[in-house]
Structures are given as structure tokens and as C-alpha cells.
Scaffold this active site. Structure first.
Site, PDB file in Angstrom:
ATOM      1  N   GLU A  67      -1.765  -4.895  -5.275  1.00 22.31           N
ATOM      2  CA  GLU A  67      -0.419  -4.955  -5.847  1.00 22.31           C
ATOM      3  C   GLU A  67      -0.017  -3.637  -6.516  1.00 22.31           C
ATOM      4  O   GLU A  67       1.061  -3.090  -6.280  1.00 22.31           O
ATOM      5  CB  GLU A  67      -0.342  -6.080  -6.896  1.00 22.31           C
ATOM      6  CG  GLU A  67      -0.495  -7.481  -6.350  1.00 22.31           C
ATOM      7  CD  GLU A  67       0.816  -8.085  -5.871  1.00 22.31           C
ATOM      8  OE1 GLU A  67       1.823  -7.362  -5.805  1.00 22.31           O
ATOM      9  OE2 GLU A  67       0.811  -9.288  -5.551  1.00 22.31           O
TER      10      GLU A  67
ATOM     11  N   SER B 261       8.064 -11.224  -6.951  1.00 21.85           N
ATOM     12  CA  SER B 261       7.951 -10.365  -8.132  1.00 21.85           C
ATOM     13  C   SER B 261       8.764 -10.955  -9.284  1.00 21.85           C
ATOM     14  O   SER B 261       8.545 -12.098  -9.672  1.00 21.85           O
ATOM     15  CB  SER B 261       8.386  -8.943  -7.778  1.00 21.85           C
ATOM     16  OG  SER B 261       8.001  -8.031  -8.793  1.00 21.85           O
TER      17      SER B 261
ATOM     18  N   HIS C 181       2.183  -4.183  -3.410  1.00 22.88           N
ATOM     19  CA  HIS C 181       3.273  -5.051  -3.855  1.00 22.88           C
ATOM     20  C   HIS C 181       4.463  -4.906  -2.903  1.00 22.88           C
ATOM     21  O   HIS C 181       4.804  -3.800  -2.489  1.00 22.88           O
ATOM     22  CB  HIS C 181       3.665  -4.628  -5.273  1.00 22.88           C
ATOM     23  CG  HIS C 181       4.593  -5.537  -5.990  1.00 22.88           C
ATOM     24  ND1 HIS C 181       4.267  -6.832  -6.323  1.00 22.88           N
ATOM     25  CD2 HIS C 181       5.845  -5.331  -6.485  1.00 22.88           C
ATOM     26  CE1 HIS C 181       5.264  -7.374  -6.991  1.00 22.88           C
ATOM     27  NE2 HIS C 181       6.251  -6.498  -7.089  1.00 22.88           N
TER      28      HIS C 181
END
Length: 543
Positions: A353, A230, A451
Site C-alpha cells: 500500500e 481508501s 495503493h
């Protein structure tokens, strides 16, 4: 999905720049550390130019925690680039983690990850941690992990990111890093001749420390992989742009779910955000802000969410800045030109995600088609209706929020990651791509392959994630089999620059002919042009 890519080999998982200017003195002119370990009974001790370190033995590993890599960024050094640490006399205890960077904290955390950063917090946070099979002369490959957290949370001392499994299973030296977050790391003030991106100067300082000192911990300073997820993955891309000539700081990069679709603000745009932050705290300039205790700075983060958020976009109250000093281009571009092209790259994303941030939101659950179409126009312009239909058809029974989440995931993660892979492939540079597809049954399956879900699989350390709600209900056999496969692939890439290992399907490089992408699921499959339909849909709009 609307496309049905052909499958190749199948395996069912079972069993197992300014930084150089600003920080040119960061090494303080000291000679690089040599591997000169000492032993006090069973206690590992190393000697560095800055002083000695006494670590601890954990199983078969020597571990050094809370090691300073730069001066504490406090007082006059708040909102200044990282500076050299002055060192210490004698041998310093390195058996306890240092404080994490100041960040928002709520007991118990959120309903997806749980906690992602726990007290103690302190501005004096610029430390790192080392796991090694031996403080010797073995010259093992090195993995440096940069945590994510939306630029506002996380820590290198989180149990989730323990270097234990990689060090033990891969015979690697693993380093995890704390760096400044939120307002302390990302505010920009536009002072004459000064840059921003203090977080980046921290990370660069840590990498230089690793290059200069890791040999004393049994690591090879010429075989370093920097990995991140990320915001940490975006950091990895940014660091590619500050590679010194002659001797690069790292050879390989692993980018897990990098949000390369973020629009990095210009100086003027960042100053607008800074003005909003000053207004929240009633301060007129950076001088006044330097006198504000850090807990008040962090408390202001919550109002910044409200002032900077937009409907249908992932909330990021603090962002990097294109200041022209520490960062002069979009981070993705730094892996496509200059020294960044010489780095081997492994890049990937999860299939859903955006479900991480939106799937459990009641307001977004009530989103209408009209609202989502309005958001789609930001991406597709007058083709928004066509795109909406394509996303809707690809997910039978899709609600407007499902279309929105798939669109956000593509905008922010998948399409820009594919663009980076395409760009490197066009230049003949090494790149491997993956998509993590295994859904979690947690929260009635609403999160899907969200995610962050790949993280415990990469580290293969589910025992360290017991507080994470999003892992509830995973089938242990499938979970552990996929984790063993992924963990071994990451180790192979760190050691050799190639993620292939036995037993798993052949994972080919991403090139312009096959566009091979490894689909990581209960059935692990190398797929040609896995996201081709969506790539062409977005490219048609770009033209």
C-alpha cells in the site's frame, strides 16, 4: 515473506447518527419515486418528486448525470450539513456531469495515478450520476460508489469510476457520488450544537436519495451495496453507523484499502488543525472564512501539508472528526456493533500500500535505519528492533525505506483491516477478505502492488485509465484475466452477498479457524491466515 502459508485451490488467470438528527428532513417529506419512465424517441426520461430528468443513451445503458441530491452548499450553507434540494420545474437535462468538488489540481497530475479530479470545480457540487440497463420496474441490485483521494481529491464523474462496466456486465444500477472535500468538507469549527464531517452528511444525503428514488431507474432500494476505496472505504464504514432502524440504507459494504489505522482526531485536536488553517488565511473565525473565495481555501491546502505532516506517516492535512454528533466512534467499530453488524462485508488491501506515497520519494529513499527504527518505536515500543529485523528479513535486500513502507502499510491498512475481519468473525458476522498482490512493472517495479492499483481491475476498464502512469508495462493477458476474475467477484458479491463465481478458486468466508484470504495475483489463490505472522507480531505489541 517470512511466513509461507499453505495454498489451497489454484487458478491461473487467463482470458476473462447524528446524520439522522441533522438530516431527518432530507427527503423533504416527499413520497419515494416510482418507476414511471417516459421516452422521448430514444432519450430516457424519469419523473421524480423533485422534478423530471432527461438522460442519455450510451450503448445499451441509460445514463443520468449531474443529478442534484442536496441543496448547493454555498453562501450560508458553506460548512453546514447537507440540506434538501428544493427541486425544479419541468424536466431537467441530465446529460452532462456536474462540477467536481473544489480540490488541488495540477495539469497532468502525479507520477503514480496521473490526474484524480479535473476541472470544472465548484462549491455547487452535490450531484450524483446513474448508469442503468433500463429505467423500468426490474428492481436490479444497486451499487453506490464513493471515491477516495486522501480526503482532498477525486470525483464521481472521473472516467476511472464510470458505472458502465458494472451496469452492463452485472445488470446493476450504479451510482457515483460527488461530496465536499478538503477544507470545505473536513474543517471543524466546534460551533455550539453543531457537528462537523460535512462530507458525511453529503454522503448520507446521497444514500437517502438513492433509497427514495432508485426504483425509478430500475433499481431495488432494498438491495443496495455501498463500495469505496481508501478514504471512500473509510466513508463506507462511517455510514454503517447512521443506518436508520427498520429499513437500512444499504445491505452490503465493499471496503477497498480502508485506512482504518488513522487516528481520527477528537474535537480538540480538530480545532487545532482548524486554527492552523485560519492562521494560514489570516482569518479569525468561521464567519470570516465564509467570505473567502473557495480557490483561496484550496490554495491553503498546500501549506496545511507542511503544518500537519510527520516523518514516516502518510500526509493527511484534513481528517474526519469524532464530534460526538455525526461520528462518535472510530469508523471500524461501527461495523462491529449495532446496525453495522447486519451488513455483509468484503474488505481487502494491496500488498505494498505505502509504496504509492513513498516509493518514488527521493528524501525517503535516503532514509536511515535509525530514522526507521525511531518510527517503528511508535508502533512497537521497545520491540522496534525485533520488528525492524522481521520486516528486513521478509524482503531480501531491503533498504530502510522498504522496511518503512511495509511498516506503514501494515499500520494504516492491513493490520486494522484484519482486526475488523477478526472482530466480525468472532461475532459470526459475514466477512470476506482479499490481498491484491500483482505488482506493476512501472517505475522499474518500485511501486509493486501499491495503493490504488486494484481499482482498474475491480472496474475492468483499463481503457479509462490511459493517463495513469502506474499501469505501464502490465502484461495484457495477465492483467485482463485477473481483472475479469475480480470484476466478476465484485458483481457476485453485490448481487448475492457472496464473491464466489466460476471459474475461480473457492473463496471462503474469513473465520477464526481458517482466516481465509484471497490472494489476487497472476495466480489467484485462497490462502489460510495469509498475514498470520504479521498479525501475531503486531498483536504481541498490543498486549
Amino acid at each position: 515473506m517470512t511466513d509461507d502459508p499453505s495454498r489451497r485451490k489454484v487458478l491461473k488467470n487467463s482470458g476473462a447518527l447524528a446524520g439522522a438528527t441533522l438530516l431527518s428532513g432530507l427527503s423533504g417529506g416527499r413520497a419515494a419515486a416510482q418507476a414511471t419512465p417516459r421516452t422521448d424517441d430514444t432519450t430516457p426520461v424519469v419523473d421524480l418528486p423533485t422534478g423530471g430528468l432527461r438522460g442519455s443513451t450510451e450503448g445499451a445503458l441509460s445514463v443520468f448525470k449531474g443529478v442534484p441530491y442536496a441543496a448547493p452548499p454555498i453562501g450560508a450553507l458553506r460548512w453546514r450539513p447537507a440540506q434538501p434540494h428544493p427541486g425544479w420545474q419541468g424536466t431537467r437535462d441530465a446529460t452532462a456531469f456536474g462540477p467536481s468538488a473544489p480540490q488541488p489540481y495540477r495539469e497532468g497530475g502525479d507520477q503514480v495515478l496521473g490526474t484524480h479530479g479535473s476541472p470544472p470545480f465548484d462549491e455547487d457540487c452535490l450531484t450524483l450520476n446513474v448508469w442503468t440497463p433500463g429505467a423500468d420496474n426490474a428492481k436490479r441490485p444497486v451499487m453506490v460508489w464513493i471515491h477516495g483521494g486522501g480526503f482532498i481529491s477525486g470525483s464521481g464523474s472521473l472516467p476511472n469510476y464510470s458505472g458502465e462496466t458494472f451496469a452492463r456486465n452485472g445488470d446493476l444500477v450504479v451510482v457515483t457520488v460527488n461530496y465536499r472535500l478538503g477544507p470545505l468538507g473536513y474543517l471543524y469549527f466546534g460551533e455550539e450544537g453543531a457537528g462537523g464531517n460535512f462530507w458525511l452528511t453529503d454522503q448520507l444525503a446521497a444514500l437517502r436519495w438513492v433509497r427514495d428514488n432508485i426504483a425509478a431507474f430500475g433499481g431495488d432500494p432494498d438491495n443496495i451495496t455501498v463500495a469505496g476505496q481508501s478514504g471512500g472505504a473509510l466513508s463506507v464504514a462511517a455510514l454503517a453507523g447512521v443506518q436508520p432502524k427498520g429499513r437500512p440504507l444499504f445491505r452490503r459494504a465493499i471496503l477497498q484499502s480502508p485506512p482504518l489505522g488513522l487516528k481520527i482526531p477528537t474535537r480538540a485536536e480538530s480545532l487545532q488543525r482548524t486554527a492552523a488553517f485560519l492562521d494560514i488565511l489570516g482569518a479569525k473565525d468561521v464567519a470570516e472564512l465564509r467570505a473567502v473565495p473557495w480557490p483561496r481555501l484550496i490554495a491553503a491546502t498546500f501549506e496545511m501539508f507542511g503544518r500537519t505532516g510527520r516523518w514516516g506517516y502518510w500526509s493527511t492535512p484534513f481528517l474526519p472528526v469524532l464530534d460526538g454528533i455525526t461520528l462518535d466512534r472510530d469508523p471500524a467499530d461501527l461495523l462491529l456493533s449495532g446496525a453495522g453488524t447486519e451488513i455483509d462485508v468484503l474488505i481487502g488491501w494491496t500488498r505494498e500500500e505505502a509504496n504509492f506515497a513513498f516509493a518514488l520519494s527521493q528524501p525517503y529513499a535516503a532514509a536511515t535505519k535509525e530514522q526507521v527504527l525511531a518510527r517503528a518505536r511508535d508502533t512497537f515500543g521497545n520491540r522496534a528492533a525485533q520488528a525492524y529485523t522481521a520486516y528486513e528479513e521478509a524482503r531480501p535486500g531491503a533498504r530502510p525505506v522498504d522496511v518503512l513502507m511495509d511498516l506503514i502499510g501494515d499500520d494504516l491498512f492491513r493490520m486494522p483491516a484484519l482486526a475488523l475481519a477478526e472482530g466480525r468473525a468472532a461475532r459470526g458476522r459475514p466477512v470476506w477478505a482479499y490481498q491484491f498482490d500483482l505488482p506493476t512493472p512501472a517505475h522499474d517495479g518500485r511501486l509493486a502492488a501499491a495503493h490504488c492499483l486494484e481499482l482498474p481491475f475491480v472496474f475492468n476498464n483499463f481503457d479509462k485509465w490511459s493517463q495513469a502512469p502506474f499501469l505501464a508495462g502490465l502484461n495484457p493477458r495477465i492483467r485482463d484475466g485477473l481483472a475479469a476474475t475480480m470484476h466478476a467477484s465484485w458483481i457476485s458479491f453485490i448481487r448475492t452477498g457472496d464473491p464466489n463465481h466460476d471459474p475461480m478458486p473457492r473463496w471462503g468466508r474469513y473465520d477464526r479457524e481458517s482466516r481465509t484470504t484471497m490472494a489476487l495475483d497472476s495466480v489467484t489463490t485462497a490462502v489460510d491466515d495469509l498475514a498470520g505472522y504479521w498479525r501475531r507480531l503486531h498483536q504481541a505489541t498490543a498486549r
